[in-house]
Design a protein around this motif. Structure first.
Motif, mmCIF file in Angstrom:
data_model
loop_
_atom_site.group_PDB
_atom_site.id
_atom_site.type_symbol
_atom_site.label_atom_id
_atom_site.label_comp_id
_atom_site.label_asym_id
_atom_site.label_seq_id
_atom_site.Cartn_x
_atom_site.Cartn_y
_atom_site.Cartn_z
ATOM 1 N N ASP A 41 0.832 -1.200 0.000
ATOM 2 C CA ASP A 41 0.000 0.000 0.000
ATOM 3 C C ASP A 41 0.868 1.252 0.000
ATOM 4 O O ASP A 41 2.062 1.213 0.319
ATOM 5 N N TYR A 43 1.361 4.807 1.849
ATOM 6 C CA TYR A 43 1.020 5.374 3.145
ATOM 7 C C TYR A 43 1.148 6.898 3.194
ATOM 8 O O TYR A 43 1.089 7.490 4.268
ATOM 9 N N SER A 56 5.939 1.242 3.227
ATOM 10 C CA SER A 56 5.703 0.501 1.987
ATOM 11 C C SER A 56 6.771 -0.555 1.764
ATOM 12 O O SER A 56 6.486 -1.669 1.314
ATOM 13 N N LYS A 71 -5.147 -1.273 5.606
ATOM 14 C CA LYS A 71 -3.874 -0.560 5.649
ATOM 15 C C LYS A 71 -3.563 -0.036 7.052
ATOM 16 O O LYS A 71 -2.418 -0.092 7.503
#
Length: 376
Positions: A41, A43, A56, A71
């Motif tokens: 993901d 961030y 990440s 997340k």
């Protein structure tokens, strides 16, 4: 930056990603090996204490059961681990540095606002942009020279961008002088120059690393974390008869270093290299084939491993400015702690490994000959 004799050092505290050593941290651990197929993901849209890129990069090391959770859950899990590796003193120092930067950014008025948001078509020459867009080893090599292993030279910046960066640094220095603001210099070995991240160019340099340096580093410096570069230190150094004259033999606090000459008119100042070394072998002798000098050309870049020992010869006339970006990989730095063999990138480790293998083969041959003589 660390001088070879160990007298000049600069260390930047940043929390490394932890290793799954079972340290009793409430079950919060990472895997030893990353899930290379997992797409992490982003961030950057969340308020986080550490670099969004660090989260990440770390996500691929999460336990399989966590890869598909929300997340925010992954963020909390990783943040819990990182806080164990970041002391309260470190976090306080980071907080003070943020305040220092904010004070500069709030009071300094930029001269060239277009430098602060990167526009690739105006920053870079067409051949460089074409190579990046194709994103292959062949396209990179088409614009690069590798006269010595692991040292790449290529034309990169537009002349007008070089000129604007020089003017921006000079404008910042003028503001510092007029306001008597005490600034931090790039490192302990340079008395002149400025940290670009500190007066607003951090996001531009981050994009430079993410979109332009990391794709190249992933191909040519994968063994030192080139694919996982997640933080940087960007600065300009100045040399001249009334500035710093030269730069001693040292290694950088980086995995990959980008060095771009901005100008102006100058003589001398060649960059010299003396081989790649790990911490254990940083003071070992230079082999003849490792010795290489490179002249600086405005707009041209030199890309190399941070552990490639180097220095700068005296600038004998004029005024020279260079932009440097030290690119770092938190993942590589953590994994490096558990490695003993650096023969994939340290020339001396490689030489010792080959020497051990040669001795083992020679010993085996002698033992076989001895056995044959004993049975004949």
């Amino acid at each position: 930056m660390m001088s070879i004799n160990g007298k000049n050092t600069t260390t930047t505290s940043q929390p490394p990603p932890p290793h799954s050593t079972g340290d009793g941290g409430g079950g919060h651990r990472l895997r030893l090996n990353p899930n290379s197929e997992h797409e992490p993901d982003n961030y950057e849209d969340l308020e986080v204490e550490f670099s969004p890129l660090l989260f990440s990069a770390l996500e691929r090391y999460l336990p399989p059961s966590l890869l598909s959770v929300p997340k925010e859950t992954k963020l909390n899990y990783m943040n819990h681990i990182l806080l164990r590796y970041s002391s309260k003193t470190d976090r306080l120092r980071l907080h003070k540095h943020k305040e220092y930067r904010q004070k500069i950014i709030s009071n300094y008025k930029p001269l060239h606002c277009d430098l602060y948001t990167m526009n690739g078509s105006s920053f870079f020459i067409p051949s460089f942009l074409k190579a990046i867009s194709e994103n292959t080893e062949g396209s990179f090599r088409s614009i690069m020279k590798e006269d010595s292993p692991g040292i790449f030279t290529f034309e990169m910046l537009q002349p007008k961008i070089c000129a604007k960066l020089v003017e921006e640094v000079e404008n910042f220095e003028k503001w510092v002088h007029e306001t008597r603001f005490r600034i931090m210099r790039p490192n302990t070995m340079n008395k002149y120059g400025a940290v670009l991240d500190d007066f607003g160019l951090e996001s531009m340099l981050e994009k430079l690393m993410d979109d332009f340096i990391r794709p190249i580093s992933k191909v040519f410096f994968s063994e030192v974390g080139g694919a996982t570069l997640d933080s940087h230190h960007g600065f300009v150094v100045e040399y001249g008869t009334d500035k710093d004259i030269d730069l001693g033999f040292h290694v950088d606090d980086s995995e990959v270093t980008l060095n771009i000459c901005l100008g102006k008119q100058f003589t001398g100042g060649e960059l010299f290299f003396r081989g790649v070394r790990c911490e254990k072998h940083v003071n070992t002798e230079t082999q003849p084939e490792e010795s290489k000098d490179y002249p600086h050309v405005p707009g041209h870049a030199i890309l190399h491993r941070g552990r490639h020992r180097h220095g700068a010869r005296a600038t004998t006339g004029g005024h020279r400015l260079n932009l440097l970006v030290w690119c770092r990989s938190s993942v590589f730095r953590e994994l490096r702690k558990y490695q003993k063999d650096f023969s994939s990138w340290c020339a001396e480790c490689d030489r010792e490994k080959k020497e051990r293998q040669h001795k083992a083969i020679t010993t085996t041959k002698l033992e076989l000959l001895r056995r044959e003589e004993a049975t004949s």
